[in-house]
Design a protein around this motif. Structure first.
Motif, PDB file in Angstrom:
ATOM      1  N   VAL A 140       1.003  -1.047  -0.122  1.00  0.00           N
ATOM      2  CA  VAL A 140       0.043  -0.636  -0.030  1.00  0.00           C
ATOM      3  C   VAL A 140       1.058   1.062   0.285  1.00  0.00           C
ATOM      4  O   VAL A 140       0.458   2.076  -0.508  1.00  0.00           O
ATOM      5  CB  VAL A 140      -0.844   0.038   1.021  1.00  0.00           C
ATOM      6  CG1 VAL A 140      -1.535   1.247   1.191  1.00  0.00           C
ATOM      7  CG2 VAL A 140      -1.433  -1.378   1.153  1.00  0.00           C
ATOM      8  N   SER A 181      -7.791   5.114   7.086  1.00  0.00           N
ATOM      9  CA  SER A 181      -8.030   3.812   7.766  1.00  0.00           C
ATOM     10  C   SER A 181      -8.820   3.469   7.429  1.00  0.00           C
ATOM     11  O   SER A 181      -9.985   4.139   6.531  1.00  0.00           O
ATOM     12  CB  SER A 181      -8.164   4.831   8.961  1.00  0.00           C
ATOM     13  OG  SER A 181      -8.056   3.397   9.984  1.00  0.00           O
ATOM     14  N   GLY A 182      -8.604   2.086   7.771  1.00  0.00           N
ATOM     15  CA  GLY A 182      -9.833   1.516   7.175  1.00  0.00           C
ATOM     16  C   GLY A 182     -10.985   1.070   8.455  1.00  0.00           C
ATOM     17  O   GLY A 182     -11.758   0.361   8.483  1.00  0.00           O
ATOM     18  N   LYS A 189     -10.196   3.618   3.978  1.00  0.00           N
ATOM     19  CA  LYS A 189      -9.645   2.860   2.783  1.00  0.00           C
ATOM     20  C   LYS A 189     -10.806   2.012   2.810  1.00  0.00           C
ATOM     21  O   LYS A 189     -11.279   2.074   3.484  1.00  0.00           O
ATOM     22  CB  LYS A 189      -8.327   1.844   4.390  1.00  0.00           C
ATOM     23  CG  LYS A 189      -6.860   2.750   3.859  1.00  0.00           C
ATOM     24  CD  LYS A 189      -5.779   1.466   4.453  1.00  0.00           C
ATOM     25  CE  LYS A 189      -4.668   2.405   4.579  1.00  0.00           C
ATOM     26  NZ  LYS A 189      -3.854   1.400   5.246  1.00  0.00           N
ATOM     27  N   PRO A 190     -10.429   0.973   1.374  1.00  0.00           N
ATOM     28  CA  PRO A 190      -9.633   1.054  -0.050  1.00  0.00           C
ATOM     29  C   PRO A 190      -9.964   2.840  -0.347  1.00  0.00           C
ATOM     30  O   PRO A 190     -10.504   2.591  -0.474  1.00  0.00           O
ATOM     31  CB  PRO A 190     -10.205   0.138  -0.556  1.00  0.00           C
ATOM     32  CG  PRO A 190     -11.235  -0.111  -0.109  1.00  0.00           C
ATOM     33  CD  PRO A 190     -11.606  -0.134   1.099  1.00  0.00           C
ATOM     34  N   TYR A 191      -9.037   3.529  -0.173  1.00  0.00           N
ATOM     35  CA  TYR A 191      -8.941   4.771  -0.879  1.00  0.00           C
ATOM     36  C   TYR A 191      -9.247   4.496  -2.353  1.00  0.00           C
ATOM     37  O   TYR A 191      -8.278   4.088  -3.003  1.00  0.00           O
ATOM     38  CB  TYR A 191      -7.581   6.098  -0.445  1.00  0.00           C
ATOM     39  CG  TYR A 191      -6.253   5.025  -0.825  1.00  0.00           C
ATOM     40  CD1 TYR A 191      -6.047   5.740  -1.706  1.00  0.00           C
ATOM     41  CD2 TYR A 191      -5.390   3.896   0.544  1.00  0.00           C
ATOM     42  CE1 TYR A 191      -4.446   5.017  -2.304  1.00  0.00           C
ATOM     43  CE2 TYR A 191      -4.519   3.608  -0.312  1.00  0.00           C
ATOM     44  CZ  TYR A 191      -3.849   3.702  -1.389  1.00  0.00           C
ATOM     45  OH  TYR A 191      -2.675   3.434  -1.586  1.00  0.00           O
ATOM     46  N   LEU A 192     -10.007   5.535  -2.610  1.00  0.00           N
ATOM     47  CA  LEU A 192      -9.282   5.604  -4.411  1.00  0.00           C
ATOM     48  C   LEU A 192      -8.530   7.013  -4.950  1.00  0.00           C
ATOM     49  O   LEU A 192      -8.289   7.941  -4.199  1.00  0.00           O
ATOM     50  CB  LEU A 192     -11.238   6.767  -4.472  1.00  0.00           C
ATOM     51  CG  LEU A 192     -12.157   6.273  -4.148  1.00  0.00           C
ATOM     52  CD1 LEU A 192     -13.270   7.339  -4.771  1.00  0.00           C
ATOM     53  CD2 LEU A 192     -12.382   5.726  -5.167  1.00  0.00           C
ATOM     54  N   PRO A 193      -7.804   6.311  -5.834  1.00  0.00           N
ATOM     55  CA  PRO A 193      -6.342   7.390  -6.018  1.00  0.00           C
ATOM     56  C   PRO A 193      -7.006   8.033  -6.350  1.00  0.00           C
ATOM     57  O   PRO A 193      -5.921   8.985  -6.236  1.00  0.00           O
ATOM     58  CB  PRO A 193      -6.411   6.143  -6.910  1.00  0.00           C
ATOM     59  CG  PRO A 193      -7.583   4.974  -6.940  1.00  0.00           C
ATOM     60  CD  PRO A 193      -8.277   4.804  -6.428  1.00  0.00           C
TER      61      PRO A 193
END
Lengths: 129, 372
Positions: free
Chosen positions: A21, A90-91, A109-113
């Protein structure tokens, strides 16, 4: 107040314990022309911050092994390096930007690029890069 | 229930039952004080006691006219009452042989009269008495005896009620604790799943950005995610899951055991943290895929030695191919190379080296930090 070496002079510190990550985050920053430094935990991040006054943005995970989690790191950075912009990811269930201990951007999280790029571009243009 | 026979139990059992009520050495409570006061008034005695009799002492849950909360068993009236069916009445202890030599009778304070109604559990186990005492010899009339027995049953009801409330409180505390544990587990699982998704996302984007062939990228992503999935399977289903390195190696190599060439696997039992197990699984997947496409696994007598040991610095892990075709470094450095040279080492806070030696690919991982 653009730096002589342009956007590459805008340095992002990525703090994330998962190497995959972390690599992905570093690539995201580099893909938009920024320079990235990386640390696997808060203690290593503090050491880098002390050596690299050119760091403009901290992007940190919350849950990490070591003496500090990402929220404590964010607070420490706000105290010691007030100009540094902060992005927390954070998730953690139920965590929102309202739970941030300091001013900054929270990305679940999961983050968008695209969201990471947007946040970085936002801070870069705010600081004149 | 009002006239349960006194159960014939030994003193150890009786004491265990008494202790199970958790009443010994508890503070005064007005419910019991009231019962003692009522007994004293109804029987017209200066002393009344709610008495719990243990094996070496008696504890006074409530007392009127005594001024102490416990006394030794040797001088006890109530120990004699426990042998009775429901009630013991001693009109004058000075002429009762059971109290010969009892200083409470024959010296100060000179107790003469005793009447005690048993406190009995539903099963008939006597725990103590509600008793009244006087310094003068006397008797109780039928109404007083009846009232003392009713008050004794009321005392027993209070005792049972406290135990039921205690049981319920403990049960609801246990339930709350279990609910809290479950909520924690759900949070933990959700958090872990999101971290895994972030890992998956990194694998996908990294594979895509370092590949210019969409079909190859699609296959590589599917194969890497399958490797990650197999590794997840061997992690124990706990918050702090771990995996044995031997299991990680076997699981990662299993899809590649069908081809040509063979594996020699050897190493001691070492436990890995969940991220380490996942990282090593991905590395092994890259190595084995490469070996099956270009390396030792393409030849019948090709061999891959997979060995590890605990050295002074920590875990040392080596992959050595031999007997395969002549090896050349790949034209371009993809995500797989990156994974082997940098990422897996980070999981172990160590150093990794990938060498395309002429007689076969070699990979070494030297952990810098503690495994697990």
């Amino acid at each position: 107040m653009s730096e002589p070496n342009g956007r590459a002079g805008f340095v992002v510190l990525v703090v994330e314990d998962d190497p995959l990550v972390r690599l992905d985050m570093v690539c995201l920053a580099e893909d938009i022309g920024l320079t990235a430094l990386e640390a696997a935990n808060a203690d290593k991040a503090i050491a880098l911050l002390e050596r690299h006054p050119e760091i403009r943005v901290l992007i940190t995970d919350i849950e990490m092994p070591g003496s500090m989690d990402g929220l404590k790191l964010a607070s420490a950075v706000r105290d010691r390096w007030p100009p540094i912009k902060i992005i927390v990811t954070s998730g953690r269930k139920g965590f929102t930007s309202g739970d941030m201990p300091v001013e900054g951007i929270f990305l679940p999280k999961p983050y968008l690029p695209a969201a990471v790029r947007e946040a970085l571009n936002h801070f870069a243009s705010e600081l004149g890069y | 229930m009002h006239h349960t026979d006194t159960a014939a139990v030994d003193e150890a059992t009786r004491s265990a039952v008494l202790h199970s009520y958790s009443l010994l050495d508890t503070p005064r409570e007005s419910d019991f004080d009231d019962l003692a006061r009522l007994a004293s008034e109804i029987c017209q005695t200066p002393i009344a006691v709610v008495n719990l009799v243990d094996t070496t002492r008696q504890f006074f849950k409530a007392e009127i006219g005594l001024g102490v909360r416990e006394s030794p068993l040797e001088t006890s009236f109530c120990q004699h009452a426990l042998l009775a069916r429901d009630m013991l009445i001693v009109p004058d202890a000075t002429v009762d042989p059971r109290f010969d030599g009892n200083p409470l009778v024959h010296r100060t304070p000179g107790l003469r009269f005793y009447a005690g109604a048993l406190l009995k559990t539903d099963a008939g186990v006597p725990l103590g008495t509600l008793c009244v005492l006087d310094y003068a010899p006397r008797t109780l009339d039928e109404r007083q005896i009846g009232a003392l027995q009713i008050l004794a049953r009321q005392a027993m009801t209070q005792i049972e009620l406290r135990r039921a409330l205690g049981d319920e409180r403990r049960a609801s505390e246990a339930l709350r604790a279990s609910e809290a544990r479950q909520a924690h587990l759900v949070r933990e699982m959700s958090h872990r799943m999101k971290n895994t998704l972030a890992m998956v996302q990194a694998i996908v984007t990294q594979t895509l950005r370092q590949s210019d062939d969409a079909d190859a990228a699609r296959d590589a992503i599917a194969a890497r995610l399958a490797a990650l999935g197999r590794a997840q399977d061997i992690l124990k289903n706990e918050a702090n899951s771990t995996a044995l390195i031997g299991d990680v190696v076997e699981t990662a190599l299993s899809p590649h055991r069908t081809g040509q060439g063979g594996f020699v696997v050897d190493g001691p039992k070492i436990e890995l943290s969940a991220p380490q197990a996942l990282g090593l699984s991905l590395a092994l997947h890259e190595l084995a895929t490469n070996a099956a496409k270009y390396g030792a696994l393409t030849k019948d007598d090709g061999t891959v030695r997979v060995v590890w040991q605990m050295a002074t610095g920590g875990l040392e892990f080596r992959w050595t191919e031999s007997g395969g075709p002549a090896v050349a470094a790949p034209r371009r450095r993809g995500f797989g190379t990156n994974l082997l040279e940098q990422i897996v080492a980070s999981y172990f806070e160590g150093e990794a080296e990938l060498a395309f030696a002429p007689d076969g690919v070699q990979f070494s991982l030297i952990a810098g930090g503690p495994v697990l």
